[in-house]
Structures are given as structure tokens and as C-alpha cells.
Design an enzyme around this catalytic site. Structure first.
Site, PDB file in Angstrom:
ATOM      1  N   LYS A  16     -13.801  17.887 189.380  1.00 35.51           N
ATOM      2  CA  LYS A  16     -15.045  16.841 189.964  1.00 35.51           C
ATOM      3  C   LYS A  16     -14.507  15.530 189.653  1.00 35.51           C
ATOM      4  O   LYS A  16     -14.757  14.567 190.327  1.00 35.51           O
ATOM      5  CB  LYS A  16     -16.251  17.095 189.216  1.00 35.51           C
ATOM      6  CG  LYS A  16     -16.998  18.452 189.543  1.00 35.51           C
ATOM      7  CD  LYS A  16     -18.370  18.580 189.002  1.00 35.51           C
ATOM      8  CE  LYS A  16     -18.964  19.911 189.267  1.00 35.51           C
ATOM      9  NZ  LYS A  16     -20.264  20.109 188.797  1.00 35.51           N
ATOM     10  N   ASP A  72     -24.459  17.992 190.865  1.00 29.70           N
ATOM     11  CA  ASP A  72     -24.605  19.466 190.272  1.00 29.70           C
ATOM     12  C   ASP A  72     -24.374  20.095 191.710  1.00 29.70           C
ATOM     13  O   ASP A  72     -24.955  19.758 192.739  1.00 29.70           O
ATOM     14  CB  ASP A  72     -26.240  19.561 190.132  1.00 29.70           C
ATOM     15  CG  ASP A  72     -26.292  20.658 189.216  1.00 29.70           C
ATOM     16  OD1 ASP A  72     -25.409  20.957 188.396  1.00 29.70           O
ATOM     17  OD2 ASP A  72     -27.087  21.751 189.318  1.00 29.70           O
ATOM     18  N   GLY A 158     -13.097  26.403 190.537  1.00 32.53           N
ATOM     19  CA  GLY A 158     -14.438  27.097 190.853  1.00 32.53           C
ATOM     20  C   GLY A 158     -14.209  28.557 191.323  1.00 32.53           C
ATOM     21  O   GLY A 158     -13.308  29.555 191.311  1.00 32.53           O
ATOM     22  N   HIS A 185     -18.351  20.687 200.765  1.00 34.02           N
ATOM     23  CA  HIS A 185     -19.688  20.219 200.113  1.00 34.02           C
ATOM     24  C   HIS A 185     -19.758  18.819 199.424  1.00 34.02           C
ATOM     25  O   HIS A 185     -20.502  18.047 199.921  1.00 34.02           O
ATOM     26  CB  HIS A 185     -20.493  21.329 199.195  1.00 34.02           C
ATOM     27  CG  HIS A 185     -19.682  21.792 198.300  1.00 34.02           C
ATOM     28  ND1 HIS A 185     -18.147  22.177 198.371  1.00 34.02           N
ATOM     29  CD2 HIS A 185     -20.004  22.008 197.003  1.00 34.02           C
ATOM     30  CE1 HIS A 185     -17.772  22.560 197.300  1.00 34.02           C
ATOM     31  NE2 HIS A 185     -18.833  22.301 196.280  1.00 34.02           N
TER      32      HIS A 185
END
Length: 200
Positions: A16, A72, A158, A185
Site C-alpha cells: 500500500k 481500508d 494480497g 480498486h
């Protein structure tokens, strides 16, 4: 354009951090991961991605006295009624890793036909100008796909090796970084954030 030059990122996830820094580099904004400032993770007690992102951003801003950004995100599988959802990062328990999370998800879907394995990645990004900011910027991105039967690809992180991207007929972990950023996303949420930041 905003005069924002530095913000704290409420995450210790290297994937991230790297993705967000690549986007914000274009605006000359420096991201400081909260760990570099000795800021501990806060318990994610929210029931939604939005609630958890706000909790993380508010904690990071309060302890750093800097504007804060938090992400998140997770994956929702329709057959599992939206699980793992907000628990995606810790799906396989307290000491979860990307690999153990993927293994648990594949096991949960054993015997489920491919056409019932629809899923989507969700990402919510929250930006707080300060810890008491009553009107945070909240951006959301969604990436539709499905869960594959096997892992494939070496890119991303992930659940990417088991996330099938129908429009490109490949796994997310097979995409180069630029292509993933344009479709994902998180890429969609960040693009919204940059647009709102520029208008603020």
C-alpha cells in the site's frame, strides 16, 4: 491545487505504501509511513471499511500532528456473503500472511463452481486535514472479478494471485503495475482522492 506537501500514512503494509507513494509523487507530496514516526496501529473496531479507515487516519493524525491518509480495503466473495470483507488482512488468524489468507479462501470455496465465485476488491481512502477534521475526504473504488481455482502471477500482493480480471482474462498478479493502477480498486479510489484534493 492544494499546498499539501507531507502527510502521514496510517499503514505498515509495504504494498500500500508503495502504491500510494507512486501516485502522490506526481503531486510532490511526501508520504511518511506511521511506523517511521513510532505510531502504533490502532485496533480496527469498525464494522465497515469507512469506519476503519477513519479510525486509522484519526489516530495517525492525532499522534503526528500531520494531515493523514488511511486506506481500508479487502475482498468480498459473493458465495461467502461478502466475507472476508473488512477481515481480509487477518482472515486466517492473528498471524495471517497473504499466503495463508489465500489458502483459507481457496479452501472455503472448494467444490464451488467457477460461475459462483464472483468477487470484488473494495478500497476506501480517507483523508483528514487534522485529527478533529469533521469533513474528511472519503473516496471508494471497486474492482469486479472472481476467485480462481489456482494461484498465478508474481506481481501485486494480497489476494492478487487468485483474483481473476475478466476484461483482461488474467489474474491480477499477472498485471504490470501501471495496468493494475488504472484498473484496481485502490487506483480508482486514489484517482478520486487526487481529483478532490486538487479541487480543495
Amino acid at each position: 491545487m492544494t499546498n499539501l506537501k507531507k502527510l502521514v500514512l496510517a499503514s505498515a503494509n509495504p504494498g500500500k505504501i508503495k502504491e500510494l507513494q507512486e501516485w502522490l509523487d506526481k503531486l510532490g507530496i511526501i508520504i511518511v509511513p506511521q511506523g517511521d514516526l513510532g505510531i502504533p496501529d490502532i485496533e480496527e473496531t469498525g464494522l465497515t471499511f469507512v469506519e476503519n479507515a477513519i479510525l486509522k487516519a484519526r489516530n495517525a493524525s492525532a499522534l503526528s500532528n500531520l494531515p493523514a491518509i488511511a486506506d481500508d480495503s479487502g475482498i468480498e466473495v459473493d458465495y461467502l456473503k461478502g466475507a472476508p470483507g473488512i477481515y481480509s488482512a487477518r482472515f486466517s488468524g492473528e498471524h495471517a500472511t497473504d499466503a495463508t489468507n489465500r489458502t483459507k479462501l481457496l479452501k472455503a470455496l472448494e467444490g464451488v463452481h467457477q460461475d459462483k465465485r464472483t468477487a470484488r476488491y473494495q478500497a476506501v481512502i480517507v483523508y483528514l486535514r487534522h485529527a478533529q477534521d469533521p469533513t474528511p475526504i472519503i473516496c471508494q473504488g471497486t474492482w469486479e472479478g472472481s476467485i480462481t481455482l489456482i494461484e498465478r502471477g508474481e506481481q501485486g500482493f494480497g489476494y492478487d494471485p487468485i483474483f481473476y480480471v475478466p476484461e483482461l482474462k488474467c489474474h491480477a498478479a499477472e498485471l504490470d503495475r501501471a495496468t493494475k493502477q488504472s484498473l484496481s480498486h485502490r487506483g480508482k479510489a486514489i484517482a478520486q482522492f487526487l481529483e478532490q484534493l486538487g479541487a480543495s
